[in-house]
Enzyme design. Structure first.
Site, PDB file in Angstrom:
ATOM      1  N   CYS A   1     -17.898   5.418  -2.484  1.00  0.00           N
ATOM      2  CA  CYS A   1     -17.123   4.727  -1.456  1.00  0.00           C
ATOM      3  C   CYS A   1     -16.030   5.644  -0.918  1.00  0.00           C
ATOM      4  CB  CYS A   1     -16.508   3.462  -2.053  1.00  0.00           C
ATOM      5  SG  CYS A   1     -15.520   2.560  -0.856  1.00  0.00           S
TER       6      CYS A   1
ATOM      7  N   CYS B   1     -18.624  -5.574   1.741  1.00  0.00           N
ATOM      8  CA  CYS B   1     -17.837  -5.569   0.500  1.00  0.00           C
ATOM      9  C   CYS B   1     -16.468  -6.103   0.885  1.00  0.00           C
ATOM     10  CB  CYS B   1     -17.737  -4.145  -0.041  1.00  0.00           C
ATOM     11  SG  CYS B   1     -16.606  -3.974  -1.434  1.00  0.00           S
TER      12      CYS B   1
ATOM     13  N   CYS C   1     -20.814   3.777   0.851  1.00  0.00           N
ATOM     14  CA  CYS C   1     -19.856   2.750   1.269  1.00  0.00           C
ATOM     15  C   CYS C   1     -18.692   3.458   1.951  1.00  0.00           C
ATOM     16  CB  CYS C   1     -19.359   1.970   0.054  1.00  0.00           C
ATOM     17  SG  CYS C   1     -18.116   0.718   0.472  1.00  0.00           S
TER      18      CYS C   1
ATOM     19  N   CYS D   1       0.803  -1.219   0.000  1.00  0.00           N
ATOM     20  CA  CYS D   1       0.000   0.000   0.000  1.00  0.00           C
ATOM     21  C   CYS D   1       0.839   1.274   0.000  1.00  0.00           C
ATOM     22  CB  CYS D   1      -0.919  -0.007   1.215  1.00  0.00           C
ATOM     23  SG  CYS D   1      -2.033   1.397   1.245  1.00  0.00           S
TER      24      CYS D   1
HETATM   25  N1  SAM Z   1      -7.232   1.379   5.621  1.00  0.00           N
HETATM   26  C1  SAM Z   1      -8.400   0.641   5.334  1.00  0.00           C
HETATM   27  C2  SAM Z   1      -8.132  -0.840   5.206  1.00  0.00           C
HETATM   28  O1  SAM Z   1      -7.009  -1.235   5.044  1.00  0.00           O
HETATM   29  O2  SAM Z   1      -9.098  -1.601   5.243  1.00  0.00           O
HETATM   30  C3  SAM Z   1      -9.133   1.124   4.092  1.00  0.00           C
HETATM   31  C4  SAM Z   1      -8.345   1.575   2.902  1.00  0.00           C
HETATM   32  S1  SAM Z   1      -7.325   0.325   2.101  1.00  0.00           S
HETATM   33  C5  SAM Z   1      -6.416   1.285   0.951  1.00  0.00           C
HETATM   34  C6  SAM Z   1      -8.531  -0.581   1.151  1.00  0.00           C
HETATM   35  C7  SAM Z   1      -8.052  -1.705   0.290  1.00  0.00           C
HETATM   36  O3  SAM Z   1      -7.412  -1.192  -0.867  1.00  0.00           O
HETATM   37  C8  SAM Z   1      -7.022  -2.648   0.854  1.00  0.00           C
HETATM   38  O4  SAM Z   1      -7.561  -3.586   1.729  1.00  0.00           O
HETATM   39  C9  SAM Z   1      -6.493  -3.309  -0.407  1.00  0.00           C
HETATM   40  O5  SAM Z   1      -7.255  -4.455  -0.711  1.00  0.00           O
HETATM   41  C10 SAM Z   1      -6.694  -2.245  -1.469  1.00  0.00           C
HETATM   42  N2  SAM Z   1      -5.409  -1.743  -1.976  1.00  0.00           N
HETATM   43  C11 SAM Z   1      -4.565  -0.926  -1.322  1.00  0.00           C
HETATM   44  N3  SAM Z   1      -3.471  -0.676  -2.072  1.00  0.00           N
HETATM   45  C12 SAM Z   1      -3.627  -1.349  -3.242  1.00  0.00           C
HETATM   46  C13 SAM Z   1      -2.837  -1.485  -4.418  1.00  0.00           C
HETATM   47  N4  SAM Z   1      -1.652  -0.891  -4.549  1.00  0.00           N
HETATM   48  N5  SAM Z   1      -3.331  -2.259  -5.425  1.00  0.00           N
HETATM   49  C14 SAM Z   1      -4.528  -2.875  -5.294  1.00  0.00           C
HETATM   50  N6  SAM Z   1      -5.314  -2.774  -4.198  1.00  0.00           N
HETATM   51  C15 SAM Z   1      -4.873  -2.031  -3.178  1.00  0.00           C
HETATM   52  C1  DTB Z   2     -11.041  -2.336  -3.189  1.00  0.00           C
HETATM   53  O1  DTB Z   2     -11.123  -3.579  -3.158  1.00  0.00           O
HETATM   54  N1  DTB Z   2     -10.293  -1.653  -4.034  1.00  0.00           N
HETATM   55  C2  DTB Z   2     -10.369  -0.241  -3.770  1.00  0.00           C
HETATM   56  C3  DTB Z   2     -11.436  -0.162  -2.654  1.00  0.00           C
HETATM   57  N2  DTB Z   2     -11.704  -1.544  -2.379  1.00  0.00           N
HETATM   58  C4  DTB Z   2     -11.177   0.602  -1.433  1.00  0.00           C
HETATM   59  C5  DTB Z   2      -9.055   0.354  -3.457  1.00  0.00           C
HETATM   60  C6  DTB Z   2      -8.059   0.143  -4.574  1.00  0.00           C
HETATM   61  C7  DTB Z   2      -6.868   0.919  -4.214  1.00  0.00           C
HETATM   62  C8  DTB Z   2      -5.828   0.866  -5.283  1.00  0.00           C
HETATM   63  C9  DTB Z   2      -4.597   1.549  -4.882  1.00  0.00           C
HETATM   64  C10 DTB Z   2      -4.719   3.019  -4.703  1.00  0.00           C
HETATM   65  O2  DTB Z   2      -5.380   3.720  -5.512  1.00  0.00           O
HETATM   66  O3  DTB Z   2      -4.077   3.550  -3.772  1.00  0.00           O
HETATM   67 FE1  SF4 Z   3      -3.085   0.938   3.283  1.00  0.00          FE
HETATM   68 FE2  SF4 Z   3      -5.390   0.370   4.593  1.00  0.00          FE
HETATM   69 FE3  SF4 Z   3      -3.082  -0.979   5.103  1.00  0.00          FE
HETATM   70 FE4  SF4 Z   3      -3.346   1.569   5.844  1.00  0.00          FE
HETATM   71  S1  SF4 Z   3      -4.531  -0.168   6.596  1.00  0.00           S
HETATM   72  S2  SF4 Z   3      -1.543   0.654   4.898  1.00  0.00           S
HETATM   73  S3  SF4 Z   3      -4.513   2.394   4.127  1.00  0.00           S
HETATM   74  S4  SF4 Z   3      -4.271  -0.977   3.179  1.00  0.00           S
END
Ligand code: SAM
Ligand code: DTB
Ligand code: SF4
Length: 334
Positions: A96, A187, A127, A59
């Site tokens: 969302c 979701c 969402c 991430c």
């Molecule tokens: N912080 C919260 C969490 O982790 O549940 C919500 C935001 S987090 C960015 C939501 C989701 O985005 C993550 O669980 C992951 O599945 C997806 N995600 C994050 N970075 C990504 C990436 N580089 N490529 C694809 N999916 C990503």
């Molecule tokens: C999900 O499964 N994909 C979205 C949403 N739920 C939150 C997030 C994708 C994040 C892709 C990486 C980014 O844009 O930082």
């Molecule tokens: Fe990224 Fe969510 Fe993990 Fe934080 S908790 S590092 S926002 S995927």
């Protein structure tokens, strides 16, 4: 029939079917539950970007890595509602809101509930994805009108520790239980392309398909490459046919769930997206931005759907899902 007792060997056997058999089975399942020409649309907004205390190795928003993403504070409600209006005008059905948190602080809850209420008043489905929630926080969001909560399991139980150490699969499952028990639709999906094996992908989908209730939405993400994160070291491009197989397996295991082709569409050809729709994907994110990475433009998506003779669903698919009576009727000889 909706089964929640799938086994790994069963899922493995489906996943390994000859490609035409797999697609035929997935398409038949899809048609039994949905109009196969319709696609649901959701739009994402990062309401709190970067500086996240979690160490998710994929991430861009984790404070543990130098990814070039600048940390920002939680957006104000008016700015969020302005973005929601733009998303609605651009054709989104669901809005969302995502936050780079381990979980919301209780002091943020009034503010978050105000956002949910405002977005719901615009006539959009709501969402949020905010990290871990307590049952009390779920109740507050539900009362404010939250329709869906996104909380991904991301990968298989076995591979989880490889991609994050500050949280566990059990933590994720616990929040999912709070959300489900609190009456908010779930979701929940994952990411492909983080160096996991085919077995991990199958195990991830079986984990989702053996929850007490299937998630109503299942996002399938391709890992979007971001600078500075550990997953870069083991990430591998996903073979396009493996993506289609994963979508088809999700459709067959979770027949009535909406499967969203999520991150990674900028790198997919029209042909690959079309195969994923045939395999049972029936939702996409719309708008040029996901959270910190890009997504196809509205005009690209409109052109794709036009080429395929498909359309954005007037009513979100989970609301117009076919009943067993409809399915029986559609199988009557004409
Ligand atoms: N912080 C919260 C969490 O982790 O549940 C919500 C935001 S987090 C960015 C939501 C989701 O985005 C993550 O669980 C992951 O599945 C997806 N995600 C994050 N970075 C990504 C990436 N580089 N490529 C694809 N999916 C990503
Ligand atoms: C999900 O499964 N994909 C979205 C949403 N739920 C939150 C997030 C994708 C994040 C892709 C990486 C980014 O844009 O930082
Ligand atoms: Fe990224 Fe969510 Fe993990 Fe934080 S908790 S590092 S926002 S995927």
């Amino acid at each position: 029939m909706i089964r929640t007792d799938w086994t790994i060997p069963e899922a493995h056997a489906i996943h390994a079917l000859p490609f035409p058999e797999l697609l035929a089975q997935a398409q038949a399942t899809h048609r039994a539950h949905f109009d196969p020409t319709e696609i649901e649309t959701a739009s994402l907004l990062s309401i709190k970007t970067g500086g996240c205390p979690e160490d998710c190795g994929y991430c861009s928003q984790s404070a543990h890595y130098d990814t070039g993403v600048k940390a920002r504070k939680l957006m104000g409600t008016e700015a969020v509602l302005a973005a929601a209006r733009r998303a609605k005008d651009a054709g989104a059905q669901r809005f969302c809101m995502g936050a780079a948190w381990r979980g919301p602080k209780d002091r943020d809850m009034d503010h978050l509930c105000e956002m949910v209420q405002g977005v719901a008043e615009l006539g959009l489905e709501t969402c949020m994805t905010l990290g871990m929630l307590t049952p009390e926080q779920v109740t507050r969001l539900k009362d404010a009108g939250l329709d869906f909560y996104n909380h991904n399991i991301d990968t298989s139980p076995d591979y989880y520790a490889q991609i994050a150490t500050t949280r566990t699969m059990d933590d994720r499952l616990e929040t999912l239980a709070h959300v489900r028990n609190g009456g908010i639709q779930v979701c929940c999906g994952g990411i492909l392309g983080m160096g996991e094996t085919e077995e991990d992908r199958i195990a991830m989908l079986v984990t989702l398909a053996t929850l007490p209730e299937h998630p109503q939405s299942v996002p399938v993400n391709l890992w979007n490459d971001v600078d500075g994160v550990p997953v870069r070291k083991y990430a591998e491009p996903v073979d396009p046919f493996s993506l289609v197989r994963a979508v088809a397996l999700a459709r067959i295991l979770m027949p009535a769930s909406v499967v969203r082709l999520s991150a990674g569409r900028t790198r997919m050809s029209d042909e690959l997206q079309a195969l994923c729709f045939v395999a049972g994907a029936n939702s996409i994110f719309v708008g040029e931005q996901l959270l910190t990475t890009g997504n196809p433009s509205a005009s690209q998506d409109a052109a794709l759907l036009a080429r395929l003779g498909m359309r954005i669903a007037k009513v979100a698919p989970h609301r117009s899902r076919k009943t067993s009576a409809d399915t029986a009727r559609s199988h009557q000889p004409v």
